[in-house]
Write a protein that holds these residues in place. Sequence first.
Motif, PDB file in Angstrom:
ATOM      1  N   ASP A  40      43.843  40.219  36.064  1.00 37.96           N
ATOM      2  CA  ASP A  40      43.174  38.959  35.715  1.00 37.96           C
ATOM      3  C   ASP A  40      42.319  39.038  34.454  1.00 37.96           C
ATOM      4  O   ASP A  40      41.501  38.156  34.200  1.00 37.96           O
ATOM      5  CB  ASP A  40      42.345  38.437  36.886  1.00 37.96           C
ATOM      6  CG  ASP A  40      43.156  37.459  37.735  1.00 37.96           C
ATOM      7  OD1 ASP A  40      44.293  37.115  37.331  1.00 37.96           O
ATOM      8  OD2 ASP A  40      42.662  37.033  38.791  1.00 37.96           O
ATOM      9  N   HIS A  66      42.009  39.208  45.447  1.00 42.89           N
ATOM     10  CA  HIS A  66      41.857  37.766  45.287  1.00 42.89           C
ATOM     11  C   HIS A  66      43.094  37.094  45.874  1.00 42.89           C
ATOM     12  O   HIS A  66      44.186  37.666  45.818  1.00 42.89           O
ATOM     13  CB  HIS A  66      41.720  37.381  43.812  1.00 42.89           C
ATOM     14  CG  HIS A  66      40.303  37.243  43.348  1.00 42.89           C
ATOM     15  ND1 HIS A  66      39.952  37.178  42.027  1.00 42.89           N
ATOM     16  CD2 HIS A  66      39.140  37.124  44.059  1.00 42.89           C
ATOM     17  CE1 HIS A  66      38.632  37.043  41.922  1.00 42.89           C
ATOM     18  NE2 HIS A  66      38.124  37.015  43.135  1.00 42.89           N
ATOM     19  N   HIS A  71      35.585  41.220  36.789  1.00 47.03           N
ATOM     20  CA  HIS A  71      36.191  40.071  37.489  1.00 47.03           C
ATOM     21  C   HIS A  71      35.894  40.211  38.984  1.00 47.03           C
ATOM     22  O   HIS A  71      35.407  39.285  39.619  1.00 47.03           O
ATOM     23  CB  HIS A  71      37.688  40.068  37.201  1.00 47.03           C
ATOM     24  CG  HIS A  71      38.438  38.944  37.839  1.00 47.03           C
ATOM     25  ND1 HIS A  71      38.247  37.632  37.485  1.00 47.03           N
ATOM     26  CD2 HIS A  71      39.371  38.941  38.816  1.00 47.03           C
ATOM     27  CE1 HIS A  71      39.046  36.865  38.226  1.00 47.03           C
ATOM     28  NE2 HIS A  71      39.725  37.635  39.042  1.00 47.03           N
TER      29      HIS A  71
HETATM   30 ZN   LIG Z   1      41.303  37.270  40.407  1.00 46.77          ZN
END
Ligand SMILES: [Zn+2]
Length: 292
Positions: free
Chosen positions: A163, A59, A144
């Motif tokens: 996360d 990410h 996630h």
């Molecule tokens: Zn993330």
Amino acid sequence: MKIGRVTVLVGERAGKYPHGNSLLVEGTHETAIVDPSLAVAEGAFALPPVDRVLNSHCHEDHVAGNGRFPAVPWHFHEADLPGIRSLGALMAIYGFDGAIDAAWRRIVVDQFHFTPRPDPTPFRDGEVFDVGGSRLRVIHAPGHTRGHSFFHVEPEDVLYLGDVDLSSFGPYYGDAWSSLEDFERTLAMARELPARWYATFHHIGVVEGREAFRDRLDRYAAVIADRERRLVEYLGEPRTLDEIAAHRFVYRPQDAVSFADPVERRSMGQHVRRLAATGRVREVDPGRFVAD
Ligand SMILES: [Zn+2]
């Protein structure tokens, strides 16, 4: 903050998104950095030479500083690995369309310094990185993203949760590569993982002790049930997925988030599907759902 060979590199605003808290593990024969943040990208820390980069998942905020370390291996869980190879592959993880995708591409490059790399190195669940004196063990924790992973650092007994950030926002499962049900399995698994320290990428930072961790984890996990309860209440009248997305269950109506719509649709669509599968919600006519 320093715990044995582990240093938490606290980002701006205590690591509140878009910032984050990276981990530096300085072993006797090498140094590893976990999830290089925006602050790492922007040179905010005086770092020793780094020998490898470990990413909990692919990410924008977690790979923002990877480009500072072009000559060392970048490691990802094999399921998230494709995302770092190109901007297009990263965008597939989010799965936005049209103008939202176009605007997000620019942000990922201009604000998060996205640096693709053709030759990342895969890891799998259970793999151990021995830096000398300390080891980081991979624990696959999907939901996630598909490849999202924890790292357990021993002997410091630091469990890095990426996360699974224990925030009041709650679990994020709104990407094309997210899964609500995987996330719930991951939360149940995390609850059983003993550690002295629990570290998250975002602003909660480091939590000491299993009791404090479980308390925060339970509150974090409860956000899922709360979203579902509010959804069932909203489905007291027949609604479409468009109406559900516009009503906002994940974000607050006042949150100015460009991708709120697709994230609401994907997150709450997963709730609608499972409520329909157990008969708590039915489709009155195509695309319109009501609670039973
Ligand atoms: Zn993330």
